[in-house]
Design a protein around this motif. Structure first.
Motif, PDB file in Angstrom:
ATOM      1  N   ILE A  29       0.818  -1.207   0.000  1.00  0.00           N
ATOM      2  CA  ILE A  29       0.000   0.000   0.000  1.00  0.00           C
ATOM      3  C   ILE A  29       0.856   1.264   0.000  1.00  0.00           C
ATOM      4  CG2 ILE A  29      -1.610   1.356   1.402  1.00  0.00           C
ATOM      5  CD1 ILE A  29      -2.944  -1.231   2.164  1.00  0.00           C
ATOM      6  N   THR A  30       1.967   1.241   0.741  1.00  0.00           N
ATOM      7  CA  THR A  30       2.799   2.445   0.844  1.00  0.00           C
ATOM      8  C   THR A  30       3.655   2.670  -0.389  1.00  0.00           C
ATOM      9  OG1 THR A  30       4.678   1.315   1.884  1.00  0.00           O
ATOM     10  CG2 THR A  30       2.958   2.212   3.361  1.00  0.00           C
ATOM     11  N   GLY A  31       4.001   1.571  -1.073  1.00  0.00           N
ATOM     12  CA  GLY A  31       4.874   1.680  -2.233  1.00  0.00           C
ATOM     13  C   GLY A  31       6.344   1.802  -1.878  1.00  0.00           C
ATOM     14  N   LEU A  32       6.664   1.704  -0.595  1.00  0.00           N
ATOM     15  CA  LEU A  32       8.062   1.783  -0.173  1.00  0.00           C
ATOM     16  C   LEU A  32       8.763   0.449  -0.380  1.00  0.00           C
ATOM     17  CD1 LEU A  32       7.680   3.623   3.265  1.00  0.00           C
ATOM     18  CD2 LEU A  32       8.463   4.620   1.111  1.00  0.00           C
ATOM     19  N   ASP A  33      10.009   0.507  -0.830  1.00  0.00           N
ATOM     20  CA  ASP A  33      10.790  -0.725  -0.888  1.00  0.00           C
ATOM     21  C   ASP A  33      11.190  -1.087   0.546  1.00  0.00           C
ATOM     22  OD1 ASP A  33      13.867   0.110  -0.458  1.00  0.00           O
ATOM     23  OD2 ASP A  33      12.847   1.660  -1.634  1.00  0.00           O
ATOM     24  N   ASP A  34      11.533  -2.345   0.760  1.00  0.00           N
ATOM     25  CA  ASP A  34      11.815  -2.832   2.112  1.00  0.00           C
ATOM     26  C   ASP A  34      12.947  -2.079   2.798  1.00  0.00           C
ATOM     27  OD1 ASP A  34       9.751  -4.615   1.801  1.00  0.00           O
ATOM     28  OD2 ASP A  34      11.032  -6.394   1.653  1.00  0.00           O
ATOM     29  N   LYS A  35      14.020  -1.785   2.063  1.00  0.00           N
ATOM     30  CA  LYS A  35      15.154  -1.102   2.677  1.00  0.00           C
ATOM     31  C   LYS A  35      14.756   0.293   3.160  1.00  0.00           C
ATOM     32  CE  LYS A  35      19.881   0.440   2.061  1.00  0.00           C
ATOM     33  NZ  LYS A  35      21.016   0.600   1.172  1.00  0.00           N
TER      34      LYS A  35
END
Length: 145
Positions: A29-35
């Protein structure tokens, strides 16, 4: 337990802190990559830098909400729901500590650690509360208000 809650608990058990586990569970949902997500939430674990203040899982909920919806008020509803379920949003109170631990270095995650820490269940609950909130307000269906 919802999918986000299960994922948050799994991430915590893999070694992520409470805030990271909640934020990472919402990567779809956020579109952030894990790192990036792990780095963003890293300082909120252990009640903000292990000071045992506001629970990192609660902070993780607000990070996700800020990314997904933004807000003009502090969205007291999420904190209230979490407090209702757990009695507090303060880490040291949730852990039954009278004061913060003496070190900023996290304890090794052993079976004994998990026996005295409710954190896996707390991150699960926080992610579930957030999922319910986002669903109620249309953010999971793309119809957010």
């Amino acid at each position: 337990m919802g999918d986000y809650g299960k994922r948050a608990e799994q991430l915590f058990m893999e070694g992520y802190n409470c805030s990271q586990a909640v934020l990472l569970s919402y990567s779809d949902i956020t579109g952030l990559d894990d790192k990036t997500a792990a780095m963003l939430a890293s300082g909120f674990g252990g009640g903000m830098g292990r000071m045992r203040e506001v629970c990192g899982a609660v902070s993780g909920m607000f990070i996700v909400l800020g990314i997904v919806a933004g807000y003009s008020d502090p969205s007291d509803a999420l904190a209230s729901r979490f407090r209702k379920e757990n009695g507090s949003i303060i880490c040291k109170e949730l852990l039954g500590l009278s004061k913060p631990e003496k070190t900023y270095i996290p304890a090794e995650r052993t079976n004994e650690y998990y026996k005295k820490r409710p954190c896996p269940k707390i991150v699960c609950m926080a992610a579930d509360i957030l999922e319910e909130y986002l669903d109620e307000h249309g953010y999971l269906t793309g119809k957010g208000i």
